[in-house]
Design a protein around this motif. Structure first.
Motif, PDB file in Angstrom:
ATOM      1  N   UNK A  17      51.323  30.839  37.599  1.00 56.29           N
ATOM      2  CA  UNK A  17      52.047  30.053  38.594  1.00 56.29           C
ATOM      3  C   UNK A  17      52.326  30.857  39.849  1.00 56.29           C
ATOM      4  N   UNK A  18      51.811  32.071  39.888  1.00 57.04           N
ATOM      5  CA  UNK A  18      52.026  32.953  41.028  1.00 57.04           C
ATOM      6  C   UNK A  18      50.667  33.322  41.621  1.00 57.04           C
ATOM      7  N   UNK A  19      50.354  32.875  42.845  1.00 56.43           N
ATOM      8  CA  UNK A  19      49.057  33.206  43.448  1.00 56.43           C
ATOM      9  C   UNK A  19      48.801  34.704  43.539  1.00 56.43           C
ATOM     10  N   UNK A  20      49.863  35.519  43.573  1.00 56.00           N
ATOM     11  CA  UNK A  20      49.669  36.967  43.642  1.00 56.00           C
ATOM     12  C   UNK A  20      48.952  37.487  42.403  1.00 56.00           C
ATOM     13  N   UNK A  21      49.057  36.762  41.285  1.00 56.23           N
ATOM     14  CA  UNK A  21      48.410  37.209  40.059  1.00 56.23           C
ATOM     15  C   UNK A  21      46.920  36.895  40.052  1.00 56.23           C
ATOM     16  N   UNK A  22      46.453  36.132  41.031  1.00 56.75           N
ATOM     17  CA  UNK A  22      45.034  35.831  41.136  1.00 56.75           C
ATOM     18  C   UNK A  22      44.305  37.009  41.769  1.00 56.75           C
ATOM     19  N   UNK A  23      43.100  37.326  41.294  1.00 54.99           N
ATOM     20  CA  UNK A  23      42.361  38.453  41.898  1.00 54.99           C
ATOM     21  C   UNK A  23      42.001  38.218  43.359  1.00 54.99           C
ATOM     22  N   UNK A  24      42.024  36.948  43.807  1.00 54.22           N
ATOM     23  CA  UNK A  24      41.716  36.648  45.201  1.00 54.22           C
ATOM     24  C   UNK A  24      42.957  36.285  46.006  1.00 54.22           C
ATOM     25  N   UNK A  25      44.107  36.163  45.337  1.00 53.97           N
ATOM     26  CA  UNK A  25      45.326  35.763  46.033  1.00 53.97           C
ATOM     27  C   UNK A  25      45.466  34.266  46.199  1.00 53.97           C
ATOM     28  N   UNK A  26      44.483  33.491  45.721  1.00 54.61           N
ATOM     29  CA  UNK A  26      44.533  32.032  45.786  1.00 54.61           C
ATOM     30  C   UNK A  26      44.117  31.460  44.431  1.00 54.61           C
ATOM     31  N   UNK A  27      44.397  30.172  44.255  1.00 52.17           N
ATOM     32  CA  UNK A  27      44.034  29.483  43.017  1.00 52.17           C
ATOM     33  C   UNK A  27      43.223  28.243  43.359  1.00 52.17           C
ATOM     34  N   UNK A  28      42.187  27.900  42.559  1.00 57.68           N
ATOM     35  CA  UNK A  28      41.715  28.646  41.381  1.00 57.68           C
ATOM     36  C   UNK A  28      40.862  29.838  41.767  1.00 57.68           C
ATOM     37  N   UNK A  29      40.598  30.693  40.801  1.00 54.61           N
ATOM     38  CA  UNK A  29      39.736  31.847  41.037  1.00 54.61           C
ATOM     39  C   UNK A  29      38.943  32.130  39.767  1.00 54.61           C
ATOM     40  N   UNK A  30      37.689  32.475  39.944  1.00 53.71           N
ATOM     41  CA  UNK A  30      36.813  32.811  38.825  1.00 53.71           C
ATOM     42  C   UNK A  30      36.327  34.241  39.000  1.00 53.71           C
ATOM     43  N   UNK A  31      36.549  35.061  37.989  1.00 51.23           N
ATOM     44  CA  UNK A  31      35.988  36.415  37.987  1.00 51.23           C
ATOM     45  C   UNK A  31      34.770  36.398  37.074  1.00 51.23           C
ATOM     46  N   UNK A  32      33.624  36.672  37.649  1.00 52.97           N
ATOM     47  CA  UNK A  32      32.373  36.609  36.898  1.00 52.97           C
ATOM     48  C   UNK A  32      32.202  37.849  36.028  1.00 52.97           C
ATOM     49  N   UNK A  33      31.175  37.810  35.201  1.00 52.86           N
ATOM     50  CA  UNK A  33      30.897  38.951  34.344  1.00 52.86           C
ATOM     51  C   UNK A  33      30.501  40.189  35.115  1.00 52.86           C
ATOM     52  N   UNK A  34      30.085  40.016  36.378  1.00 51.63           N
ATOM     53  CA  UNK A  34      29.708  41.158  37.217  1.00 51.63           C
ATOM     54  C   UNK A  34      30.859  41.623  38.104  1.00 51.63           C
ATOM     55  N   UNK A  35      32.054  41.058  37.914  1.00 53.22           N
ATOM     56  CA  UNK A  35      33.210  41.474  38.688  1.00 53.22           C
ATOM     57  C   UNK A  35      33.393  40.739  39.996  1.00 53.22           C
ATOM     58  N   UNK A  36      32.489  39.824  40.330  1.00 55.69           N
ATOM     59  CA  UNK A  36      32.630  39.041  41.561  1.00 55.69           C
ATOM     60  C   UNK A  36      33.732  38.007  41.391  1.00 55.69           C
ATOM     61  N   UNK A  37      34.477  37.761  42.470  1.00 53.49           N
ATOM     62  CA  UNK A  37      35.562  36.783  42.445  1.00 53.49           C
ATOM     63  C   UNK A  37      35.196  35.616  43.346  1.00 53.49           C
TER      64      UNK A  37
END
Length: 291
Positions: A17-37
């Motif tokens: 519930x906190x955008x700061x916890x997203x790896x991109x700072x926004x929601x939604x976010x997908x982190x791929x198997x190669x580390x791409x966000x």
């Protein structure tokens, strides 16, 4: 989320519930198997298709063209009214939308993020209806709702008695339509003009209920699956969680101090203490005595 469930993509979902916890700072976010966000929804779907999770694999060229046409129709006719329903309509925003986010978000984000999101959605609505001026706002609203009702009626006619729009298997159009309709159908809105029209289209209601029960079975009365203790790479989130907790506390303290200063509860004054007659001579005398 619906598209991923349709295709069986093996996602590990982290609800925050906190955008700061997203790896991109926004929601939604997908982190791929190669580390791409990836943060843009349609780019997430494109990535899933590249990974061979394609809900439209069996569609014909005609069905692919129908998919694009209906997606464009939804964005043009239905999306503006959904934005208006949840973010512009005063009763709905105050009693439902802002309340949702304020209760879900941690302090102090719940004080300013809902308002900032509302401004962003209002700007998006202005872009979608750019040719209309503010002087005919009531007329614009009436026109938008009329077009949205016609759009829902067209969807109902296109769906008919089928399980999904292209037969017995779901496709990307089903994920798109469900994403628009499910919230409108489920929300308890004090001002629900479009919602009342949707509930009168029984096949669309049964369609949404079917997808919810089939692909989101634990989002109803039953609880979600038991959360497992993260192992391996999952533990990498712990430093970010601690950082976010510290930032939240610091931001909360700053917000409270700022509110206290602005409201006058706390004030800072600089004054020069007055000296009584003879003070200087007394001080000199004390210094002499100490020496």
């Amino acid at each position: 989320m619906t598209y991923a469930r349709f295709t069986g993509a093996p996602l590990k979902v982290h609800k925050v519930t906190n955008p700061w916890q997203s790896p991109s700072g926004t929601l939604p976010a997908l982190r791929t198997g190669h580390g791409e966000v990836i943060s843009v929804p349609h780019k997430i779907i494109t990535h899933l298709r590249k990974e061979k999770y394609n809900a439209d694999y069996d569609l014909s060229a005609r069905q692919g063209a129908d998919t694009l046409a209906f997606m464009s129709l939804l964005e043009e006719k239905l999306l503006p009214v959904l934005i208006h329903t949840f973010w512009v309509d005063t009763k709905n925003y105050v009693e439902v939308t802002r309340k949702w986010y304020a209760e879900a978000m941690p302090f102090p984000l719940n004080f300013f993020l809902p308002g900032r999101m509302q401004r962003q959605f209002m700007e998006r609505l202005q872009l979608l209806c750019g040719e209309h001026g503010p002087e005919n706002e009531e007329e614009l609203e009436k026109e938008l709702y009329q077009e949205a009702r016609e759009c829902l009626t067209l969807l109902s006619q296109r769906l008919g008695s089928q399980k999904f729009f292209f037969g017995d298997a779901p496709a990307s159009l089903d994920a798109y339509v469900f994403g628009y309709l499910a919230l409108l159908l489920q929300a308890k809105l004090p001002s629900g003009k479009l919602q009342a029209h949707l509930r009168g289209l029984h096949n669309l209601c049964a369609y949404c209920t079917h997808i919810l029960s089939l692909y989101f079975p634990w989002d109803g009365a039953e609880g979600p699956p038991p959360r497992q203790t993260p192992v391996g790479p999952e533990t990498e989130e712990e430093p970010y969680r601690r950082r976010n907790q510290v930032l939240s506390v610091l931001a909360g303290l700053a917000a409270m101090v700022g509110y206290a200063l602005l409201s006058g509860i706390v004030s800072i004054q600089r004054t020069t203490p007055a000296r009584a007659p003879g003070t200087r001579s007394l001080s000199m005398a004390e210094e002499d005595e100490e020496e």
